[in-house]
Design an enzyme around this catalytic site. Structure first.
Site, PDB file in Angstrom:
ATOM      1  N   ARG A  59       8.080  19.183  37.457  1.00 62.51           N
ATOM      2  CA  ARG A  59       7.816  18.837  36.058  1.00 62.51           C
ATOM      3  C   ARG A  59       7.078  17.503  35.974  1.00 62.51           C
ATOM      4  O   ARG A  59       7.166  16.671  36.864  1.00 62.51           O
ATOM      5  CB  ARG A  59       9.120  18.729  35.268  1.00 62.51           C
ATOM      6  N   LYS A 200      12.254  24.671  30.834  1.00 65.04           N
ATOM      7  CA  LYS A 200      12.762  23.392  30.338  1.00 65.04           C
ATOM      8  C   LYS A 200      12.265  23.102  28.921  1.00 65.04           C
ATOM      9  O   LYS A 200      12.916  22.374  28.172  1.00 65.04           O
ATOM     10  CB  LYS A 200      12.359  22.266  31.291  1.00 65.04           C
ATOM     11  N   HIS A 220      23.374  20.444  30.549  1.00 62.54           N
ATOM     12  CA  HIS A 220      22.598  20.676  31.765  1.00 62.54           C
ATOM     13  C   HIS A 220      23.604  20.787  32.906  1.00 62.54           C
ATOM     14  O   HIS A 220      23.969  19.795  33.537  1.00 62.54           O
ATOM     15  CB  HIS A 220      21.632  19.511  31.988  1.00 62.54           C
ATOM     16  N   SER A 238      19.193  16.878  40.128  1.00 65.10           N
ATOM     17  CA  SER A 238      18.617  17.588  41.262  1.00 65.10           C
ATOM     18  C   SER A 238      19.077  16.964  42.577  1.00 65.10           C
ATOM     19  O   SER A 238      19.050  15.744  42.750  1.00 65.10           O
ATOM     20  CB  SER A 238      17.086  17.540  41.168  1.00 65.10           C
ATOM     21  N   LYS A 242      24.567  21.104  42.355  1.00 65.35           N
ATOM     22  CA  LYS A 242      24.984  21.833  41.155  1.00 65.35           C
ATOM     23  C   LYS A 242      24.892  23.348  41.339  1.00 65.35           C
ATOM     24  O   LYS A 242      25.828  24.086  41.027  1.00 65.35           O
ATOM     25  CB  LYS A 242      24.121  21.363  39.971  1.00 65.35           C
ATOM     26  N   THR A 243      23.747  23.814  41.842  1.00 70.04           N
ATOM     27  CA  THR A 243      23.557  25.252  42.044  1.00 70.04           C
ATOM     28  C   THR A 243      24.377  25.748  43.234  1.00 70.04           C
ATOM     29  O   THR A 243      25.046  26.780  43.161  1.00 70.04           O
ATOM     30  CB  THR A 243      22.066  25.562  42.264  1.00 70.04           C
ATOM     31  N   ASP A 257      22.394  26.392  35.424  1.00 70.16           N
ATOM     32  CA  ASP A 257      21.593  25.272  34.912  1.00 70.16           C
ATOM     33  C   ASP A 257      21.832  24.876  33.458  1.00 70.16           C
ATOM     34  O   ASP A 257      21.894  23.698  33.147  1.00 70.16           O
ATOM     35  CB  ASP A 257      20.111  25.598  35.091  1.00 70.16           C
ATOM     36  N   ARG A 322      11.294  26.103  45.473  1.00 67.33           N
ATOM     37  CA  ARG A 322      12.295  26.760  44.622  1.00 67.33           C
ATOM     38  C   ARG A 322      12.185  28.277  44.670  1.00 67.33           C
ATOM     39  O   ARG A 322      11.162  28.825  45.069  1.00 67.33           O
ATOM     40  CB  ARG A 322      12.150  26.295  43.165  1.00 67.33           C
TER      41      ARG A 322
END
Length: 531
Positions: A59, A200, A220, A238, A242-243, A257, A322
């Site tokens: 991003r 996003k 988030h 990031s 988290k994932t 997410d 990704r």
């Protein structure tokens, strides 16, 4: 749903974009065929589509704008995150984008955000790249055939990577842009092929609508649910896990997410996952590994020479490699992606300074303070110009996507914690025994064991000690975790060096929080470390 019909501007826009070449709601197989025929990517040996995003491999937050008008100018948290753009600049760019598309093949997709029907947002996305359309199919929620017959878009996204802005004419910083018009319900994306800008952009819209109009906390975070129906939520920037940590084979995945928290439970905004794959292997992350199959997308990865096997250690293009896949690629994903009221919330940080305990329990004040702070750290080698660990604070663990002031989200967070008596844990997935370069990364197996212990109530009756500086409660024992790992000061060769580094980090927290002090209550400030 937020509204029952599209605005006049939406209907007129769709008519304007209908150039006779619009391919609407193609199947994943058709989009894969189109992508391969147009040389937008190649097929890996697992059947996933591998693509490149070009110049932008992530991003570009400094090129994201929100149109300032009578509706938004008094509500938006304006500044370096939410950059204002005039209505005239927006209108000019939109007109030129529509003209650009007059003779261009165009892919359109009807999707929605929000698994809770009360907060569903219908979206139509127009893309010039077939793989972007597949990305939207994977990442958003998918209406069934009956719903598609009566589908009425409330928001429109137009993504044209080949279209570039003229900064001298359009009021933008550069040639690439993401522009959100909250009144006209339109998002424009140009000059970048990074697909994450699409998802996003919609996340930012939900972050505006839900807290302001519905008093629903937008988050988030990732989330999963146990066999007993207990929901856990994981906040983290990031690289914090988290994932990875939410993809637990013993629990059902709600999402990785973006979620909303209502008085009834939580709901996923999306219908897919967008996971980092740098250095991924099947032993460490089997659920994500197995999800990278036919229909999934890989971004900016590379093959082993002479093969179609992906080398996930190859990061010469970017560390932000990704994969995007639909939720049903995860065997234990819950459909529809809805959860109960959370019982446990984990605030994840990858602390490269080796200061934050591997796991600690927070009281309400500390939970709100750390939620607003949103701390983690970046380490050398992850970004150009970083030669030593760099402290990073992102309000509510997602400042880049917050149109409203962070205290609005934090106040909702605090209220829900109290209303539902939630346990909040601070978890360090970063370093122990010293800072980056001296200490070691905390093993994923230990982090999983600590989270499992918290989820199963095995940390409820153990002995705790209070951290000398951050005042958080540190458990002194945890099943399947060495006790000497739990107290970070004890893992350092020189405890006095630890004290010095901990004071430095506490001062950084205090300095960062100055921007919120005028809006923060005494209860929130009571959660601050001793600086």
């Amino acid at each position: 749903m937020f509204s029952t019909s599209p605005t006049t501007d939406q209907s007129q826009l769709h008519e304007q974009l209908d150039n006779g070449q619009v391919k609407l709601n193609l199947t994943p197989a058709e989009l894969l065929e189109q992508s391969l025929a147009r040389k937008e990517g190649t097929l890996t040996d697992t059947g996933a589509l591998m693509t490149d995003t070009g110049k932008f491999t992530g991003r570009s937050p400094k090129d994201r704008y929100i149109v300032s008008d009578e509706t938004t100018k008094g509500n938006i948290w304006w500044g370096s995150i939410n950059i204002p753009l005039s209505e005239s600049h927006f209108d000019n760019i939109l007109d030129r984008m529509c003209s650009y598309l007059k003779k261009s093949p165009l892919y359109a997709r009807d999707v929605y955000a929000g698994a809770d029907a009360r907060y569903r947002l219908n979206i139509r996305v127009y893309t010039t790249l077939a793989w972007h359309n597949l990305f939207c199919h994977n990442m958003f929620l998918r209406p069934d055939q009956e719903e598609l017959q009566h589908f009425k878009p409330e928001y429109t996204v137009i993504c044209i990577p080949e279209f570039e802005a003229d900064p001298f004419v359009d009021g933008t910083r550069g040639k690439n842009f993401t522009i959100i018009h909250l009144s006209k319900k339109i998002i424009l994306i140009g000059g970048t092929a990074y697909a994450g800008e699409i998802k996003k952009g919609i996340f930012s819209v939900m972050n505006y609508l839900l807290p302001l109009k519905e008093k629903v906390l937008s988050m988030h975070c990732s989330a999963n649910i146990g066999k007993a129906g207990d929901t856990a939520v994981f906040f983290g920037l990031s690289g914090t896990g988290k994932t990875t940590l939410s993809a637990d084979p013993e629990r059902k995945l709600v999402g990785d997410d973006e979620h909303g928290w209502t008085n009834n439970g939580i709901f996923n905004f999306e219908g897919g996952c967008y996971a980092k794959v740098v250095d991924i292997n099947r032993d460490r992350e089997p659920e994500i590994w197995d999800a990278i199959k036919y229909g999934a997308i890989l971004e900016n990865t590379r093959y082993f020479p002479g093969t179609r096997t992906v080398d996930y250690t190859d990061k010469h293009l970017t560390e932000n490699t990704r994969t995007a896949y639909p939720l049903h690629h995860i065997q234990n994903a819950i459909v529809p992606p809805l959860g109960t009221i959370p019982k446990n919330i984990f605030l994840l940080t990858a602390d490269a300074f080796g200061v934050i305990p591997p796991i600690s329990k927070l009281n309400n004040s500390q939970a709100m303070y750390h939620f607003i702070s949103g701390y983690t750290s970046k380490v050398a080698g992850t970004e150009m110009g970083i030669s030593e660990p760099k402290k990073t604070f992102s309000a509510c663990f997602g400042a880049a996507f917050l149109p409203l002031h962070p205290t609005m989200y934090a106040t909702l967070f605090g209220k829900k914690m109290k209303d539902h008596d939630v346990n909040v844990w601070l978890v360090n997935t970063g370093w122990t025994g010293g800072s980056f370069g001296i200490g070691t990364r905390i093993k994923l197996s230990y982090t999983r064991a600590m989270i499992t212990a918290a989820l199963e109530g095995n940390l409820k009756n153990v002995t705790y000690r209070t951290h000398e500086i951050f005042n958080v409660a540190i458990p002194q024992t945890c099943p399947n975790v060495p006790s000497n790992l739990l107290n970070p000061r004890d893992t350092w060769e020189n405890p006095l060096e630890y004290d010095h580094k901990a004071h430095q980090l506490a001062l950084a927290f205090a300095e960062n929080f100055k921007q919120f002090e005028d809006f923060a209550s005494g209860e929130i400030m009571a959660g601050a470390p001793n600086s």
